[in-house]
Design a protein around this motif. Sequence first.
Motif, PDB file in Angstrom:
ATOM      1  N   ILE A  62      57.763  14.244  66.426  1.00  0.00           N
ATOM      2  CA  ILE A  62      58.865  15.077  66.394  1.00  0.00           C
ATOM      3  C   ILE A  62      59.233  15.194  65.159  1.00  0.00           C
ATOM      4  N   ALA A  63      59.459  14.206  64.192  1.00  0.00           N
ATOM      5  CA  ALA A  63      60.135  14.394  62.837  1.00  0.00           C
ATOM      6  C   ALA A  63      59.039  15.166  62.011  1.00  0.00           C
ATOM      7  N   SER A  64      57.911  15.211  62.365  1.00  0.00           N
ATOM      8  CA  SER A  64      56.806  16.117  61.450  1.00  0.00           C
ATOM      9  C   SER A  64      57.203  17.439  61.895  1.00  0.00           C
ATOM     10  N   LEU A  65      57.222  17.738  63.288  1.00  0.00           N
ATOM     11  CA  LEU A  65      57.541  19.140  63.813  1.00  0.00           C
ATOM     12  C   LEU A  65      58.786  19.545  63.247  1.00  0.00           C
ATOM     13  N   LEU A  66      60.091  18.621  62.936  1.00  0.00           N
ATOM     14  CA  LEU A  66      61.158  19.159  62.341  1.00  0.00           C
ATOM     15  C   LEU A  66      60.831  19.591  61.091  1.00  0.00           C
ATOM     16  N   GLY A  67      60.266  18.805  60.053  1.00  0.00           N
ATOM     17  CA  GLY A  67      59.875  18.890  58.666  1.00  0.00           C
ATOM     18  C   GLY A  67      59.066  20.146  58.514  1.00  0.00           C
ATOM     19  N   MET A  68      58.159  20.543  59.476  1.00  0.00           N
ATOM     20  CA  MET A  68      57.381  21.858  59.273  1.00  0.00           C
ATOM     21  C   MET A  68      58.175  22.908  59.651  1.00  0.00           C
ATOM     22  N   LEU A  69      59.253  22.784  60.207  1.00  0.00           N
ATOM     23  CA  LEU A  69      60.134  24.040  60.611  1.00  0.00           C
ATOM     24  C   LEU A  69      61.213  24.140  59.428  1.00  0.00           C
ATOM     25  N   GLY A  70      61.163  22.878  58.640  1.00  0.00           N
ATOM     26  CA  GLY A  70      62.049  23.338  57.489  1.00  0.00           C
ATOM     27  C   GLY A  70      63.564  22.748  57.782  1.00  0.00           C
ATOM     28  N   PHE A  71      63.610  21.743  58.904  1.00  0.00           N
ATOM     29  CA  PHE A  71      64.770  21.091  59.144  1.00  0.00           C
ATOM     30  C   PHE A  71      64.672  19.667  58.077  1.00  0.00           C
ATOM     31  N   ASN A  72      65.977  19.550  57.520  1.00  0.00           N
ATOM     32  CA  ASN A  72      66.073  18.263  56.885  1.00  0.00           C
ATOM     33  C   ASN A  72      66.873  17.382  58.111  1.00  0.00           C
ATOM     34  N   ILE A  73      66.577  16.025  58.190  1.00  0.00           N
ATOM     35  CA  ILE A  73      66.859  14.968  59.203  1.00  0.00           C
ATOM     36  C   ILE A  73      67.946  14.330  58.422  1.00  0.00           C
ATOM     37  N   MET A  74      69.239  14.698  58.625  1.00  0.00           N
ATOM     38  CA  MET A  74      70.352  13.934  57.849  1.00  0.00           C
ATOM     39  C   MET A  74      70.762  12.643  58.784  1.00  0.00           C
ATOM     40  N   LYS A  75      70.465  12.462  60.047  1.00  0.00           N
ATOM     41  CA  LYS A  75      70.898  11.242  60.735  1.00  0.00           C
ATOM     42  C   LYS A  75      70.145  11.385  61.801  1.00  0.00           C
ATOM     43  N   LEU A  76      69.626   9.977  62.276  1.00  0.00           N
ATOM     44  CA  LEU A  76      69.015   9.855  63.677  1.00  0.00           C
ATOM     45  C   LEU A  76      69.560   8.707  64.308  1.00  0.00           C
ATOM     46  N   ALA A  77      69.711   8.635  65.679  1.00  0.00           N
ATOM     47  CA  ALA A  77      70.098   7.695  66.451  1.00  0.00           C
ATOM     48  C   ALA A  77      69.622   7.679  67.905  1.00  0.00           C
ATOM     49  N   ASN A  78      69.506   6.527  68.584  1.00  0.00           N
ATOM     50  CA  ASN A  78      69.156   6.351  69.969  1.00  0.00           C
ATOM     51  C   ASN A  78      70.564   6.625  70.696  1.00  0.00           C
ATOM     52  N   VAL A  79      70.875   7.683  71.551  1.00  0.00           N
ATOM     53  CA  VAL A  79      72.227   7.887  71.977  1.00  0.00           C
ATOM     54  C   VAL A  79      72.266   7.545  73.475  1.00  0.00           C
ATOM     55  N   SER A  80      71.075   7.320  73.979  1.00  0.00           N
ATOM     56  CA  SER A  80      71.136   6.779  75.402  1.00  0.00           C
ATOM     57  C   SER A  80      69.856   5.697  75.516  1.00  0.00           C
ATOM     58  N   GLU A  81      69.617   5.319  76.666  1.00  0.00           N
ATOM     59  CA  GLU A  81      68.435   4.752  76.990  1.00  0.00           C
ATOM     60  C   GLU A  81      67.098   5.615  76.547  1.00  0.00           C
ATOM     61  N   ASP A  82      67.178   6.376  77.048  1.00  0.00           N
ATOM     62  CA  ASP A  82      65.818   7.335  76.945  1.00  0.00           C
ATOM     63  C   ASP A  82      66.247   8.704  76.226  1.00  0.00           C
ATOM     64  N   GLY A  83      67.156   8.694  75.216  1.00  0.00           N
ATOM     65  CA  GLY A  83      67.604   9.885  74.480  1.00  0.00           C
ATOM     66  C   GLY A  83      67.670   9.419  73.081  1.00  0.00           C
ATOM     67  N   ARG A  84      67.128  10.659  72.145  1.00  0.00           N
ATOM     68  CA  ARG A  84      67.421  10.430  70.601  1.00  0.00           C
ATOM     69  C   ARG A  84      68.104  11.606  70.280  1.00  0.00           C
ATOM     70  N   GLY A  85      68.887  11.199  69.138  1.00  0.00           N
ATOM     71  CA  GLY A  85      69.946  12.652  68.712  1.00  0.00           C
ATOM     72  C   GLY A  85      69.575  12.536  67.113  1.00  0.00           C
ATOM     73  N   PHE A  86      69.852  13.746  66.682  1.00  0.00           N
ATOM     74  CA  PHE A  86      69.542  13.811  65.286  1.00  0.00           C
ATOM     75  C   PHE A  86      70.842  14.962  64.671  1.00  0.00           C
ATOM     76  N   LEU A  87      70.988  14.810  63.549  1.00  0.00           N
ATOM     77  CA  LEU A  87      71.668  15.627  62.789  1.00  0.00           C
ATOM     78  C   LEU A  87      70.841  16.161  61.792  1.00  0.00           C
ATOM     79  N   LEU A  88      70.697  17.576  62.074  1.00  0.00           N
ATOM     80  CA  LEU A  88      69.709  18.311  61.219  1.00  0.00           C
ATOM     81  C   LEU A  88      70.521  19.379  60.173  1.00  0.00           C
ATOM     82  N   LYS A  89      69.739  19.885  59.173  1.00  0.00           N
ATOM     83  CA  LYS A  89      70.327  20.841  58.387  1.00  0.00           C
ATOM     84  C   LYS A  89      69.228  21.601  58.053  1.00  0.00           C
ATOM     85  N   SER A  90      69.410  23.104  57.833  1.00  0.00           N
ATOM     86  CA  SER A  90      68.339  24.027  57.688  1.00  0.00           C
ATOM     87  C   SER A  90      68.946  25.242  56.902  1.00  0.00           C
TER      88      SER A  90
END
Length: 270
Positions: A36-64
């Motif tokens: 997923i991180a590689s996909l975001l990078g290829m699309l031109g997103f910078n990952i500013m923050k990443l965290a697990n926000v639930s037992e089966d979910g992840r959240g990202f703060l992205l910038k493009s």
Amino acid sequence: MPNVYRHDGLGADSRGVEFYFQYRIVHNRPGLLGDIASLLGMLGFNIMKLANVSEDGRGFLLKSERAETAELLKTIVRGLDDIEMVALRQPSLRDRIALRHGRYIERGDDEMRTYRFVRDELGVLVDFLGELLKRPGRQVIGVRGQPRVGKTESIVAASVYANKRWTFVSSTLLKQTLLKELPDENFSSGGFVYIIDGAVTSLRGDETHMRVVDEVIGLQSPIVIEHPDIFVKHTRFDWSFFDMVIELRRHPQEQIESEAYEQEAARWQE
């Protein structure tokens, strides 16, 4: 999957546009996060923050730099079997707090914007309320909870977090307080948070005190009202007066009951 992406220019600056991206893991496997991180990078997103926000979910703060890449990300994720997109939007305060603390603040299911906390989450509550109190202008926030659960202490700590002074228009923290006048004109500045105990004000406040309450309500400053149910019941104000309500419990199953406290407050002597 609902279309939750909306671009209206909020959050845009010369350095790009921020997005909150959250997904639920459908099939967990080694290397999924890296893919997923590689996909975001290829699309031109910078990952500013990443965290697990639930037992089966992840959240990202992205910038493009290009807002339209969000639509491309949405299209690609729809075709993936391992994850399901939960959110792709400009980040709200609730999103940012979730990334900071690794959990989402619980929302009520009624029409009023209600946010629920327990005492073990006082740090999250102080951060959340403090960020709200930083906002300019008047906002009215109700705080529900049983006596001695930590409501007043949390409000004061959030005021400190927001770098604002606070004043008790009415309170029982140290002794019963009922202001008869605002001490000086500096209290009318936006650098103050006004704290009202809804039970003390509505059940013990005289005409002079209520004039002070009316004066405070006319200021462009944040107002926090404890025991909002009692306040609404015994004053001319209704729930439309509140921008949101925060509930604080000792444990998730605790019932917030205002009747006994209302009867006790009605017997207090000034």
